[in-house]
Design a protein around this motif. Structure first.
Motif, PDB file in Angstrom:
ATOM      1  N   ILE A  87      -8.174  51.961  23.153  1.00 28.48           N
ATOM      2  CA  ILE A  87      -8.176  50.010  23.711  1.00 28.48           C
ATOM      3  C   ILE A  87      -7.303  49.712  23.397  1.00 28.48           C
ATOM      4  O   ILE A  87      -6.261  49.171  24.337  1.00 28.48           O
ATOM      5  N   PRO A  88      -6.824  49.346  21.909  1.00 22.22           N
ATOM      6  CA  PRO A  88      -5.377  49.046  21.839  1.00 22.22           C
ATOM      7  C   PRO A  88      -4.353  49.065  22.712  1.00 22.22           C
ATOM      8  O   PRO A  88      -3.455  48.230  22.657  1.00 22.22           O
ATOM      9  N   LYS A  89      -4.454  50.433  22.657  1.00 23.84           N
ATOM     10  CA  LYS A  89      -2.713  51.024  23.046  1.00 23.84           C
ATOM     11  C   LYS A  89      -3.232  51.321  24.596  1.00 23.84           C
ATOM     12  O   LYS A  89      -1.912  51.030  25.442  1.00 23.84           O
ATOM     13  N   PHE A  90      -3.959  50.514  24.976  1.00 25.17           N
ATOM     14  CA  PHE A  90      -4.390  50.626  26.902  1.00 25.17           C
ATOM     15  C   PHE A  90      -4.342  49.671  26.919  1.00 25.17           C
ATOM     16  O   PHE A  90      -3.380  49.006  28.094  1.00 25.17           O
ATOM     17  N   LEU A  91      -5.100  47.943  26.699  1.00 26.76           N
ATOM     18  CA  LEU A  91      -5.267  46.671  26.486  1.00 26.76           C
ATOM     19  C   LEU A  91      -4.681  45.758  25.171  1.00 26.76           C
ATOM     20  O   LEU A  91      -5.541  45.520  24.707  1.00 26.76           O
ATOM     21  N   PRO A  92      -3.362  45.759  25.218  1.00 20.81           N
ATOM     22  CA  PRO A  92      -2.820  45.456  23.381  1.00 20.81           C
ATOM     23  C   PRO A  92      -3.525  43.899  23.604  1.00 20.81           C
ATOM     24  O   PRO A  92      -2.746  43.269  22.798  1.00 20.81           O
ATOM     25  N   SER A  93      -3.430  43.688  24.499  1.00 19.27           N
ATOM     26  CA  SER A  93      -4.186  41.918  24.840  1.00 19.27           C
ATOM     27  C   SER A  93      -5.449  41.747  24.596  1.00 19.27           C
ATOM     28  O   SER A  93      -5.347  40.451  24.230  1.00 19.27           O
ATOM     29  N   TRP A  94      -5.845  42.157  24.503  1.00 19.71           N
ATOM     30  CA  TRP A  94      -7.861  42.410  24.634  1.00 19.71           C
ATOM     31  C   TRP A  94      -7.463  41.989  22.737  1.00 19.71           C
ATOM     32  O   TRP A  94      -7.387  42.434  22.153  1.00 19.71           O
ATOM     33  N   THR A  95      -8.175  40.771  22.480  1.00 18.26           N
ATOM     34  CA  THR A  95      -9.514  40.569  21.164  1.00 18.26           C
ATOM     35  C   THR A  95     -10.065  41.580  21.080  1.00 18.26           C
ATOM     36  O   THR A  95     -10.518  41.983  21.743  1.00 18.26           O
ATOM     37  N   LYS A  96     -10.223  41.626  19.327  1.00 19.60           N
ATOM     38  CA  LYS A  96     -11.398  42.764  18.539  1.00 19.60           C
ATOM     39  C   LYS A  96     -12.722  41.856  19.604  1.00 19.60           C
ATOM     40  O   LYS A  96     -13.682  43.342  19.820  1.00 19.60           O
ATOM     41  N   GLU A  97     -13.236  40.930  19.896  1.00 17.12           N
ATOM     42  CA  GLU A  97     -14.166  40.368  20.139  1.00 17.12           C
ATOM     43  C   GLU A  97     -14.113  41.080  21.885  1.00 17.12           C
ATOM     44  O   GLU A  97     -15.539  41.640  22.117  1.00 17.12           O
ATOM     45  N   GLN A  98     -12.916  40.961  22.820  1.00 14.33           N
ATOM     46  CA  GLN A  98     -13.549  41.314  24.405  1.00 14.33           C
ATOM     47  C   GLN A  98     -13.406  43.073  23.774  1.00 14.33           C
ATOM     48  O   GLN A  98     -14.304  43.822  24.760  1.00 14.33           O
ATOM     49  N   THR A  99     -12.880  43.720  22.673  1.00 11.55           N
ATOM     50  CA  THR A  99     -12.681  44.915  22.317  1.00 11.55           C
ATOM     51  C   THR A  99     -14.137  45.843  22.378  1.00 11.55           C
ATOM     52  O   THR A  99     -15.336  46.446  22.634  1.00 11.55           O
ATOM     53  N   LEU A 100     -14.701  45.088  21.482  1.00 12.33           N
ATOM     54  CA  LEU A 100     -16.202  45.217  21.104  1.00 12.33           C
ATOM     55  C   LEU A 100     -17.010  44.911  21.796  1.00 12.33           C
ATOM     56  O   LEU A 100     -17.632  45.853  22.212  1.00 12.33           O
TER      57      LEU A 100
END
Length: 185
Positions: A134-147
């Motif tokens: 996910i950080p590779k697709f959406l680098p602007s997302w925070t860890k909380e958003q990813t989780l």
């Protein structure tokens, strides 16, 4: 090479080709959520799960690899190489578990158990896989958003996808058995 081995290789090749065609042309969204519009399922997992059940975990993984390689080379899919890799991780895990559980004895119980455990394993393995991707697709997302995405959208998606694959695979395997296309051990 024995006739049985050659027959198994040919049948696995046919399943890989069928799996690719189904993946390429039956892709559809499973969850009607705008934030999950890229999460799609297809019927391409069915042949590889049947192959894992019939021929074991290595054959199932090989079928998944060939399917995803053909999918990538054909230029399909929005996720590019990372999406194809994630699909391989998911379906390869599913096939591995189905093949391992039903390797020694092929009956309805081992098939159902393998498919249920495979669904759970797929959903679980995709948690760390998505934490990486996910950080590779959406680098602007925070860890909380990813989780939040992983636990509220991705895990349910994989469980629903696994349930769909389980039901269809079970009935196709039963139909193959009733037509004596393969015999139980």
């Amino acid at each position: 090479m024995s006739w049985k081995n050659l027959r198994s290789i040919i049948f696995a090749g046919i399943l890989a080709a069928l799996s690719f065609v189904l993946m390429r042309f039956t892709e559809f969204p499973l969850l009607p959520l705008p934030q999950a519009s890229f999460l799609k399922t297809d019927l391409g997992d069915i042949p590889l799960l049947v192959g894992a059940y019939l021929f074991g975990p290595i054959a199932g993984i090989a079928i998944a690899f060939v399917k995803d390689l053909l999918f990538f080379v054909s230029g399909a899919g929005q996720g590019g190489p990372i999406g194809v890799l994630l699909n391989f991780i998911a379906t390869g895990t599913f096939a591995l578990v189905v093949g391992l559980v039903s390797f020694k004895k092929k009956n309805d119980l081992t098939l159902i158990l393998g498919l249920i455990l495979g669904t759970i394993a797929m959903a679980l393995i995709m948690i760390p896989a998505n934490l990486w991707a996910i950080p590779k697709f959406l680098p602007s997302w925070t860890k909380e958003q990813t989780l939040s995405y992983i636990y509220t959208i991705n895990v349910p998606f994989n469980l629903i996808k696994g349930l769909l694959d389980t039901v269809v695979t079970f009935f196709i395997a039963k139909a193959l058995k009733s037509r004596r296309i393969f015999t139980e051990k």
